[in-house]
Design a protein around this motif. Structure first.
Motif, mmCIF file in Angstrom:
data_model
loop_
_atom_site.group_PDB
_atom_site.id
_atom_site.type_symbol
_atom_site.label_atom_id
_atom_site.label_comp_id
_atom_site.label_asym_id
_atom_site.label_seq_id
_atom_site.Cartn_x
_atom_site.Cartn_y
_atom_site.Cartn_z
ATOM 1 N N THR A 145 0.830 -1.202 0.000
ATOM 2 C CA THR A 145 0.000 0.000 0.000
ATOM 3 C C THR A 145 0.870 1.260 0.000
ATOM 4 O O THR A 145 1.762 1.404 0.847
ATOM 5 C CB THR A 145 -0.905 0.016 1.248
ATOM 6 O OG1 THR A 145 -1.622 -1.218 1.293
ATOM 7 C CG2 THR A 145 -1.889 1.174 1.203
ATOM 8 N N LEU A 157 -1.922 13.429 -10.401
ATOM 9 C CA LEU A 157 -2.008 11.963 -10.373
ATOM 10 C C LEU A 157 -1.211 11.355 -11.523
ATOM 11 O O LEU A 157 -0.482 10.376 -11.353
ATOM 12 C CB LEU A 157 -3.483 11.529 -10.459
ATOM 13 C CG LEU A 157 -3.715 10.020 -10.478
ATOM 14 C CD1 LEU A 157 -3.265 9.379 -9.172
ATOM 15 C CD2 LEU A 157 -5.184 9.693 -10.729
ATOM 16 N N LEU A 161 1.620 8.355 -11.467
ATOM 17 C CA LEU A 161 1.467 7.085 -12.191
ATOM 18 C C LEU A 161 2.598 6.878 -13.196
ATOM 19 O O LEU A 161 3.014 5.757 -13.462
ATOM 20 C CB LEU A 161 0.103 7.038 -12.894
ATOM 21 C CG LEU A 161 -1.116 7.134 -11.967
ATOM 22 C CD1 LEU A 161 -2.406 6.966 -12.767
ATOM 23 C CD2 LEU A 161 -1.067 6.091 -10.857
ATOM 24 N N ILE A 168 -1.021 -1.796 -11.040
ATOM 25 C CA ILE A 168 -1.833 -1.317 -9.916
ATOM 26 C C ILE A 168 -3.043 -2.231 -9.739
ATOM 27 O O ILE A 168 -3.739 -2.551 -10.699
ATOM 28 C CB ILE A 168 -2.321 0.124 -10.177
ATOM 29 C CG1 ILE A 168 -1.121 1.077 -10.233
ATOM 30 C CG2 ILE A 168 -3.305 0.570 -9.098
ATOM 31 C CD1 ILE A 168 -1.489 2.481 -10.671
ATOM 32 N N ASN A 170 -5.485 -1.594 -7.043
ATOM 33 C CA ASN A 170 -6.555 -0.661 -6.701
ATOM 34 C C ASN A 170 -5.990 0.747 -6.589
ATOM 35 O O ASN A 170 -4.851 0.931 -6.166
ATOM 36 C CB ASN A 170 -7.191 -1.028 -5.353
ATOM 37 C CG ASN A 170 -7.786 -2.417 -5.361
ATOM 38 O OD1 ASN A 170 -8.653 -2.731 -6.164
ATOM 39 N ND2 ASN A 170 -7.288 -3.266 -4.484
ATOM 40 N N LEU A 171 -6.818 1.715 -6.952
ATOM 41 C CA LEU A 171 -6.365 3.110 -6.916
ATOM 42 C C LEU A 171 -7.494 3.997 -6.405
ATOM 43 O O LEU A 171 -8.635 3.891 -6.880
ATOM 44 C CB LEU A 171 -5.970 3.534 -8.335
ATOM 45 C CG LEU A 171 -5.704 5.019 -8.598
ATOM 46 C CD1 LEU A 171 -4.413 5.444 -7.921
ATOM 47 C CD2 LEU A 171 -5.610 5.281 -10.096
ATOM 48 N N TYR A 172 -7.203 4.816 -5.404
ATOM 49 C CA TYR A 172 -8.204 5.758 -4.904
ATOM 50 C C TYR A 172 -7.607 7.167 -4.913
ATOM 51 O O TYR A 172 -6.442 7.341 -4.560
ATOM 52 C CB TYR A 172 -8.592 5.491 -3.444
ATOM 53 C CG TYR A 172 -8.898 4.061 -3.115
ATOM 54 C CD1 TYR A 172 -10.192 3.561 -3.228
ATOM 55 C CD2 TYR A 172 -7.897 3.215 -2.654
ATOM 56 C CE1 TYR A 172 -10.475 2.245 -2.901
ATOM 57 C CE2 TYR A 172 -8.164 1.898 -2.328
ATOM 58 C CZ TYR A 172 -9.459 1.422 -2.456
ATOM 59 O OH TYR A 172 -9.728 0.127 -2.134
ATOM 60 N N VAL A 185 -3.906 10.125 -2.359
ATOM 61 C CA VAL A 185 -3.954 9.022 -3.323
ATOM 62 C C VAL A 185 -3.490 7.756 -2.625
ATOM 63 O O VAL A 185 -2.446 7.757 -1.970
ATOM 64 C CB VAL A 185 -3.022 9.293 -4.530
ATOM 65 C CG1 VAL A 185 -3.042 8.116 -5.496
ATOM 66 C CG2 VAL A 185 -3.423 10.566 -5.239
ATOM 67 N N ILE A 187 -2.570 3.820 -3.442
ATOM 68 C CA ILE A 187 -2.309 2.864 -4.523
ATOM 69 C C ILE A 187 -1.998 1.509 -3.899
ATOM 70 O O ILE A 187 -1.137 1.409 -3.017
ATOM 71 C CB ILE A 187 -1.131 3.336 -5.402
ATOM 72 C CG1 ILE A 187 -1.517 4.650 -6.101
ATOM 73 C CG2 ILE A 187 -0.748 2.271 -6.429
ATOM 74 C CD1 ILE A 187 -0.363 5.323 -6.808
ATOM 75 N N THR A 189 -0.884 -2.484 -4.677
ATOM 76 C CA THR A 189 -0.271 -3.319 -5.722
ATOM 77 C C THR A 189 0.002 -4.724 -5.199
ATOM 78 O O THR A 189 0.218 -4.919 -4.009
ATOM 79 C CB THR A 189 1.075 -2.725 -6.193
ATOM 80 O OG1 THR A 189 1.989 -2.762 -5.085
ATOM 81 C CG2 THR A 189 0.934 -1.305 -6.683
#
Lengths: 216, 287
Positions: A145, A157, A161, A168, A170-172, A185, A187, A189
């Motif tokens: 995380t 962002l 990236l 990735i 999940n991405l918020y 942010v 991320i 993985t």
């Protein structure tokens, strides 16, 4: 649930939700801070507040914030170890609102920086980190995380990236302070985010803070 | 994935039950079979090491409600049961008490039900001189049965009551015992079904919410149900209802249990006058 989850895990008892889960929340906080804090206040809510000592929740939290593994038999002596290592700790009780019954808020300080992490133990040792430094989130810690605090400006962002060389999961992204133009942010993985990627991301002028917590 | 799929795989590919279980897991997770077996072996070794060191010992549990039962039973010369059952019972009590004393345990399948499996495995080792290699294979069978329960019902007391924890542990133990003595996959299913049927509807009613009363002694007694069911299956007594259907029934029963009987400490023996008195005392001792 995999076969290994059924026949395990190896842990210190007595309860996967009240002991193992509690330890994992505090251990996440330890990893997030990067080392043991100088002082910590655990705010216990709901069932955590009701049955804490009988489930060893207090010892599990102390052990976790000192970075112990869930199977470490020294968890039993967490109070003595905390005292010997100079950790200032406190347990308080509070209604934290509409959260899971097994929730704890961890207020910690290290090198004049403060950290505020809230997590819930949702059963079977699984956890959800639901708030970090007043930003609400939902982290399962089943992934590596990365949490970055960024300037809420166009292209921020994209610049993060661009420096990421792994896939990735999940991405918020969430605006956390409209006035201060700050966003967060998160991320997640499967693969480890290489140190080089992290270095580039934290050197990015849009990035104010960058934290990385490796999957346990 | 159902238990009947395991049986089909055993027949179609002419492999043993543990082999079919490992293959099924490998297909789902992509983790190589040998790697999986190594990880399971590590967990198994820790479990056996812990039961060896805690067997029959007095332990200081968090609330003091238990902690001496493994010791008491180890000193008792059994009047009815044989050595195998006696050792399984003592080992299960000791491991469940170690859990309550913040000892290291293997949550197989859960922390509250962590005594049953090491109980019967320790008896196999001590009384039947089973080798570590044989036992590991039996342990995989136990895992496969638990896996089926977790997929088609639940292993959580908060969701399905104690039938999902100690009931599941006993079904896993019965399957492992049956495999050890027969290698017969179908009989393993019968043993697991007979066990689960005998524990169906078992409620989760811990006094004060703590994992001690009745959890510790239930672990000890569950070994006896598992051994009895395995003995029946080995003798040729089958379950009329197949294991998969028993698991489905268990899921439905778990769902119809009221919340007070699902690990809340607000029903069953947890609300008896004696339990209330004990909880008051425990809490006044600042525990």
């Amino acid at each position: 649930m995999s076969l290994l989850d059924v026949v395990g895990p190896v842990m210190v008892g007595p309860s996967s939700s009240h002991t193992l889960g509690a330890l994992r929340i505090a251990r996440f906080a330890y990893k997030f801070i990067g080392e043991m804090p100088e002082s910590v206040n655990f705010v216990l809510h709901g069932s955590f507040a009701e049955t804490w000592k009988g489930h060893g929740t207090d010892k599990a939290l102390l052990a976790g914030i000192m970075g112990m593994h869930p199977w470490d038999e020294r968890i039993r002596e967490a109070y003595i170890i905390a005292k010997n290592s100079g950790l200032k700790y406190k347990f308080t009780f509070e209604d934290l609102g509409e959260v899971h019954p097994n929730t704890v808020l961890i207020d910690a300080a290290k090198n004049s920086k403060t950290y505020r992490i809230m997590g819930s133990s949702i059963g079977g040792g699984e956890i959800r980190i639901i708030m970090i430094n007043n930003v609400s989130c939902e982290i399962s810690w089943e992934y590596n995380t990365m949490l970055t605090v960024i300037r809420d400006v166009p292209g921020a962002l994209e610049r993060i990236l661009r420096n990421l060389t792994v896939n990735i999961s999940n991405l918020y992204l969430r605006r956390t302070n409209a006035l201060g133009k700050i966003a967060t942010v998160i991320i997640e993985t499967d693969e480890e985010i290489p140190p080089d990627d992290r270095k580039k991301i934290s050197e990015n002028p849009c990035v104010m803070d960058c934290y990385y917590v490796r999957r346990d | 994935m159902r238990f009947s799929d395991f049986i089909k795989n055993c027949e179609r590919n002419e492999v043993s039950l543990p082999e079919a279980i490992l293959r099924a897991e490998m297909e789902e997770t992509g983790v190589p079979k040998e790697k999986l077996k190594d990880s399971i072996a590590k967990v198994f070794e820790i479990m056996m090491k812990e039961v060896e060191s805690k067997y029959g010992k007095k332990q200081r549990t968090l609330t003091g409600m238990t902690g001496f039962n493994g010791y008491i039973m180890s000193q008792h010369i059994p009047r009815m049961i044989g050595e195998f059952n006696h050792i399984a019972m003592v080992a299960a009590l000791s491991m469940a008490e170690s859990n309550a004393a913040m000892g290291r345990i293997v949550a197989c399948p859960t922390a509250g039900a962590c005594g049953v499996i090491p109980g019967v495995f320790f008896a196999l080792k001590k009384v039947k001189n089973a080798s570590q290699k044989e036992l590991l294979v039996d342990f995989i069978v136990a895992g496969g049965i638990g896996w089926i329960i977790s997929r088609n019902a639940t292993l959580s007391g908060a969701e399905g009551g104690c039938q999902a924890e100690i009931g599941a542990a006993a079904a896993m133990a019965a399957g492992a015992l049956t495999y050890h003595f027969s290698g017969d996959a179908e009989k393993c299913g019968h043993a697991a079904a007979l066990t689960l049927k005998s524990m169906m509807g078992l409620v989760c009613d811990p006094v004060g919410g703590f994992v001690e009363v009745p959890c510790v002694k239930r672990n000890g007694i569950a070994t006896q149900i598992a051994i009895g069911a395995a003995e029946m299956a080995l003798g040729g007594v089958g379950s009329v209802i197949p294991f998969d259907e028993v698991v489905d029934a268990m899921r439905r029963v778990g769902r119809s249990l009221p919340e007070s009987l699902r690990e809340t400490g607000r029903g069953g023996i947890a609300v008896t006058p004696t339990a209330r008195k004990i909880v008051e005392k425990v809490k006044s001792n600042n525990i």
